[in-house]
Design a protein around this motif. Structure first.
Motif, short mmCIF file in Angstrom:
data_model
loop_
_atom_site.label_atom_id
_atom_site.label_comp_id
_atom_site.label_asym_id
_atom_site.label_seq_id
_atom_site.Cartn_x
_atom_site.Cartn_y
_atom_site.Cartn_z
N CYS A 262 0.83 -1.21 0.00
CA CYS A 262 0.00 0.00 0.00
C CYS A 262 0.86 1.26 0.00
CB CYS A 262 -0.93 0.02 1.22
SG CYS A 262 -0.09 0.23 2.79
N CYS A 263 0.23 2.34 -0.42
CA CYS A 263 0.82 3.67 -0.30
C CYS A 263 -0.26 4.59 0.29
CB CYS A 263 1.28 4.19 -1.65
SG CYS A 263 2.12 5.80 -1.57
N ILE A 264 0.07 5.24 1.39
CA ILE A 264 -0.89 6.07 2.11
C ILE A 264 -0.55 7.55 1.91
CG2 ILE A 264 -1.84 6.63 4.39
CD1 ILE A 264 -0.92 3.83 5.30
N LEU A 265 -1.55 8.32 1.55
CA LEU A 265 -1.40 9.78 1.50
C LEU A 265 -1.84 10.33 2.84
CD1 LEU A 265 -0.73 12.31 -0.21
CD2 LEU A 265 -3.17 12.41 -0.80
N GLY A 266 -0.97 11.07 3.51
CA GLY A 266 -1.28 11.62 4.82
C GLY A 266 -2.42 12.62 4.79
N GLU A 267 -3.14 12.72 5.91
CA GLU A 267 -4.27 13.65 6.01
C GLU A 267 -3.84 15.10 5.85
OE1 GLU A 267 -7.49 12.39 9.10
OE2 GLU A 267 -5.54 11.77 9.92
N ASP A 268 -2.58 15.38 6.11
CA ASP A 268 -2.09 16.75 6.07
C ASP A 268 -1.83 17.26 4.66
OD1 ASP A 268 0.06 14.73 6.20
OD2 ASP A 268 1.39 16.45 5.93
N VAL A 269 -1.72 16.35 3.68
CA VAL A 269 -1.28 16.73 2.34
C VAL A 269 -2.44 17.26 1.51
CG1 VAL A 269 -0.17 15.94 0.22
CG2 VAL A 269 0.56 15.01 2.43
N THR A 270 -2.23 18.43 0.91
CA THR A 270 -3.22 19.04 0.02
C THR A 270 -2.60 19.20 -1.37
OG1 THR A 270 -2.49 21.28 0.58
CG2 THR A 270 -4.25 20.31 1.94
N VAL A 303 -6.20 6.89 0.43
CA VAL A 303 -6.25 8.35 0.27
C VAL A 303 -7.30 8.94 1.20
CG1 VAL A 303 -6.79 10.19 -1.40
CG2 VAL A 303 -5.54 8.16 -2.14
N PRO A 304 -7.04 10.10 1.83
CA PRO A 304 -8.08 10.77 2.62
C PRO A 304 -9.30 11.06 1.74
CG PRO A 304 -5.94 11.82 2.94
CD PRO A 304 -5.78 10.87 1.82
N ALA A 305 -10.48 10.78 2.26
CA ALA A 305 -11.70 10.98 1.48
C ALA A 305 -11.80 12.41 0.95
CB ALA A 305 -12.92 10.64 2.33
N ALA A 306 -11.32 13.37 1.72
CA ALA A 306 -11.42 14.77 1.32
C ALA A 306 -10.57 15.09 0.09
CB ALA A 306 -11.01 15.68 2.49
N GLN A 307 -9.55 14.28 -0.18
CA GLN A 307 -8.66 14.54 -1.30
C GLN A 307 -8.88 13.55 -2.46
OE1 GLN A 307 -7.02 17.18 -1.39
NE2 GLN A 307 -7.15 17.78 0.77
N MET A 308 -9.89 12.70 -2.36
CA MET A 308 -10.07 11.65 -3.36
C MET A 308 -10.27 12.21 -4.76
SD MET A 308 -9.95 8.50 -4.08
CE MET A 308 -10.02 7.62 -2.52
N ASP A 309 -11.09 13.21 -4.93
CA ASP A 309 -11.33 13.77 -6.27
C ASP A 309 -10.05 14.33 -6.87
OD1 ASP A 309 -13.98 13.08 -6.14
OD2 ASP A 309 -14.68 15.09 -5.56
N ALA A 310 -9.30 15.06 -6.07
CA ALA A 310 -8.06 15.65 -6.57
C ALA A 310 -7.05 14.57 -6.94
CB ALA A 310 -7.47 16.58 -5.51
N VAL A 311 -6.97 13.52 -6.13
CA VAL A 311 -6.04 12.43 -6.43
C VAL A 311 -6.46 11.70 -7.70
CG1 VAL A 311 -5.24 10.17 -5.63
CG2 VAL A 311 -5.28 12.10 -4.05
N GLN A 312 -7.75 11.42 -7.85
CA GLN A 312 -8.24 10.75 -9.06
C GLN A 312 -7.85 11.54 -10.30
OE1 GLN A 312 -12.30 9.52 -9.43
NE2 GLN A 312 -12.44 8.77 -7.32
#
Length: 690
Positions: A262-270, A303-312
């Motif tokens: 896995c690779c985890i994106l931290g909650e702090d990253v925008t 990925v944090p749910a709040a950043q899912m659209d941006a990551v996609q």
């Protein structure tokens, strides 16, 4: 069609029986036939033991290291021929670099580790003397010796060069011969490298053998001194691990299986932060390098749910720029899978994931494939595929099904606790990554998930500049992982060498232990001569040769002068009132003054064979030295390490390790340590390259 021969008992041979074809991954053309049926595979074990095993065991660690270094140089000089064959497996030049030159670099790395840390001997004393009695005349230490067995290495198809060399390096360094069984799908590249090694004449006959095809009944003839390693699917590995012969003889078995890393994106990253771009780049690189055919590749993207659209959006944009096709085309960035069977297996796994909670964001079927270059229509290509699992806690297939290709799945989390839970649902992984700029997040997640991973990478804007990446095992770091990853361990520096050797606790008197280890230990007999040991060349020095120096009484002036010279005015040395209130009760000499004064007692100042002080190890201050105390030094030759002469111009030399005991007037040790000196050898041994 060429026959891919095996190298067995000193002969290149081909079997008689059912053949299997190897196809060009890009064109689909049949290239080689493979068969090992009927070959004397059982006899190859005895051949390895009687020839390669005995020859390697007679070599010292330093000689084995020099052999490996020479092999690495030879392979590097012939790397282009390997790159040509690597292209047949669908690999790009970059993919081949990881496999070919990465493997060669592992040989260099182990040769360097041995040159710096292992003795010029066939026995490896692992630790210092362990006293077992009050008078210290009954003691013990652990030693490591070569096992008179054979290592059978069964490797996966994805890294036919590196997969062999990363196991071969510690095996040879341990003094054990190896039989290599590569996966048939890419065996031609392994065979080409083995041919280069055999034809070089740099390794003893029998130290390396090769089986192209099946292993037949070779397992039935393994013995307790042998070792087996396996890299591949967990299902095959578990079958081999439970083989009755392995259980009956307690044969060492190491398994490294593919895992859902896995690779985890931290909650702090925008999206505005550098870490966001680092995350996107890392995921795409891991999806597309070797067309995703890596045991360490990222399969689950958390990925944090709040950043899912941006990551996609960012991942889809970058994946859209990945060109797939014949690696010979200059614009191609991702090649083919190793064969059509592998491509079909990936499609089956993707279809299963799509039926069990996942949806496609890109790729997912051959209809989505767009190829660059001509003549690739029959190749084993598969499109980069990004899936999305909206509820990864309900749909468990994503944590248990691996599509071994350019496939990864996005999954959301709400908080750090959920990120940890998702990581652990992989049931054991070879590698995990966390991208964050927050130290507290890093500490929380790594501490909670390290138990399920063999290696973890924390990426931020600072580390990313020089990071080797999520999927790159390094020779000095452990490669392996718990649970689904196989529960094995490879690499890890010299740890890997010990896997192929026997550790034994030796008990006896210090003198006996010194004789066995060919390394002097405290309490063992010493030899004193009239000639100062610093006047002797490397070859003339004997282990246990010792010098008892003259004495020196420490004065107040010594302490004051050293404090002024060094700038060390610590109260215990310079403040009479403060020192009186300390645990010492009075002023004491600086520890480093004691070491300096000791050197003044044992050093011979004249020009001689000693070139330089190479370092100091394990310094301990045992008792305080007070004003009026008298010190004396016992200097003893502990061990010698011969260094290779790299060029004809180099002065031949070796490293001598000296045990230093600084004693007070009561013959109590006040300081104990070792010093290392470079000492000239009388005889050079430089051998020019052919």
């Amino acid at each position: 069609m060429q026959q891919l021969t095996s190298y067995i008992s000193g002969v290149w041979a081909y079997g008689q029986g059912k053949e299997r074809a190897i196809h060009h991954a890009v064109s689909g053309e049949a290239l080689y036939q493979v068969c090992s049926d009927g070959l004397p595979l059982a006899e190859s074990l005895d051949y390895a033991r009687q020839h390669g095993g005995k020859a390697l065991a007679a070599m010292t660690f330093q000689q084995r290291a020099q052999m490996m270094k020479a092999v690495a140089k030879h392979l590097l000089a012939h790397k282009e021929s390997l790159y040509q064959i690597s292209a047949e497996t669908g690999a790009t030049r970059g993919d081949g670099w990881v496999d070919i030159e990465g493997g060669i670099a592992t040989l260099f790395a182990y040769a360097g580790l041995a040159g710096r840390e292992l003795p010029d001997d066939t026995l490896w004393p692992e630790d210092e003397l362990i006293p077992l009695s009050k008078q210290s005349q009954f003691a013990a230490r652990h030693v490591i010796t070569s096992r008179p067995g054979v290592a059978l290495h069964i490797n996966a198809f994805n890294f036919p060069c590196w997969g062999m060399l990363e196991k071969l390096a510690p095996t040879w360094l341990a003094g054990m011969p190896a039989i290599i069984k590569p996966a048939t799908a890419s065996a031609q590249l392994t065979q080409a490298m083995v041919k280069l090694i055999i034809e070089s004449g740099l390794v003893p006959e029998g130290a390396l053998q090769l089986i192209c095809g099946g292993v037949g009944d070779i397992f039935e003839h393994l013995d307790y001194q042998d070792a087996v390693t396996f890299t591949g699917s967990a299902q095959t590995g578990q079958k081999l691990r439970s083989h009755p012969r392995l259980l009956q003889k307690s044969i060492a078995f190491t398994m490294e299986a593919d895992s859902l890393n896995c690779c985890i994106l931290g909650e702090d990253v925008t999206p505005e932060m550098p870490e966001f771009a680092i995350f996107i780049k890392e995921v795409v690189r891991e999806m597309t390098t070797k067309a995703g055919q890596k045991c360490t590749a990222i399969r689950r993207v958390i990925v944090p749910a709040a950043q899912m659209d941006a990551v996609q959006q960012a991942l889809l944009k970058r994946l859209g720029g990945v060109t797939v096709g014949d690696p010979a085309h200059p614009d191609v960035r991702m090649g083919a899978l190793v064969n059509l069977e592998q491509r079909d297996d990936v499609q089956q796994k993707v279809d299963y994931l799509l039926r069990n909670g996942c949806e496609p964001l890109c790729g997912g079927s051959l209809s989505a494939l767009q190829l660059t270059g001509n003549g690739a229509e029959n190749g084993a290509f598969y499109p980069p595929t990004l899936l999305y699992c909206a509820d990864p806690f309900t749909h468990q297939a994503v944590h248990g099904t691996e599509a071994f290709g350019p496939v990864a799945t996005l999954m959301p989390y709400q908080n750090a606790e959920q990120a940890v839970e998702l990581a652990l649902l992989g049931q054991g992984s070879l590698a995990g990554s966390l991208v964050t700029a927050d130290e507290q997040i890093a500490a929380k997640i790594i501490r909670a998930t390290a138990c399920a991973h063999g290696r973890m990478l924390i990426l931020d804007r600072h580390a990313a500049v020089e990071s080797t990446g999520h999927g790159s095992p390094l020779p000095m770091l452990v490669h392996g992982g718990p649970g689904r990853a196989g529960g094995g361990e490879e690499l890890g520096g010299l740890r890997a060498v010990k896997h192929y050797m026997q550790r034994t606790a030796i008990q006896g008197s210090p003198t006996m232990l010194a004789a066995i280890g060919r390394e002097w230990v405290r309490g063992a007999d010493v030899v004193e001569e009239q000639v100062h040991p610093f006047r002797k060349y490397f070859e003339q020095l004997a282990i246990g040769e010792s010098l008892l120096t003259a004495r020196r009484t420490i004065t107040e002036a010594d302490i004051v002068n050293f404090g002024c010279l060094s700038g060390d005015h610590f109260y215990a040395h310079m403040d009479k009132i403060g020192a009186a209130e300390s645990l010492f009760g009075e002023r004491v000499a600086h520890g480093y003054f004691v070491v300096s004064a000791a050197a003044g007692l044992f050093v011979d100042p004249g020009v001689g064979p000693v070139i330089a002080n190479y370092g100091m190890e394990n310094l301990r201050f045992i008792e305080p030295v007070k004003i009026g105390d008298t010190i004396q030094v016992r200097l003893t030759c502990k061990k010698k390490i011969k260094k290779a002469q790299k060029t004809a111009e180099d002065k031949p030399h070796g490293v001598v390790v000296w045990d230093v005991q600084v004693l007070n007037q009561h013959q109590q040790p006040v300081a104990l340590y070792s010093i290392l000196t470079l000492v000239t050898r009388q005889n050079g041994d430089f051998i020019p390259a052919a």
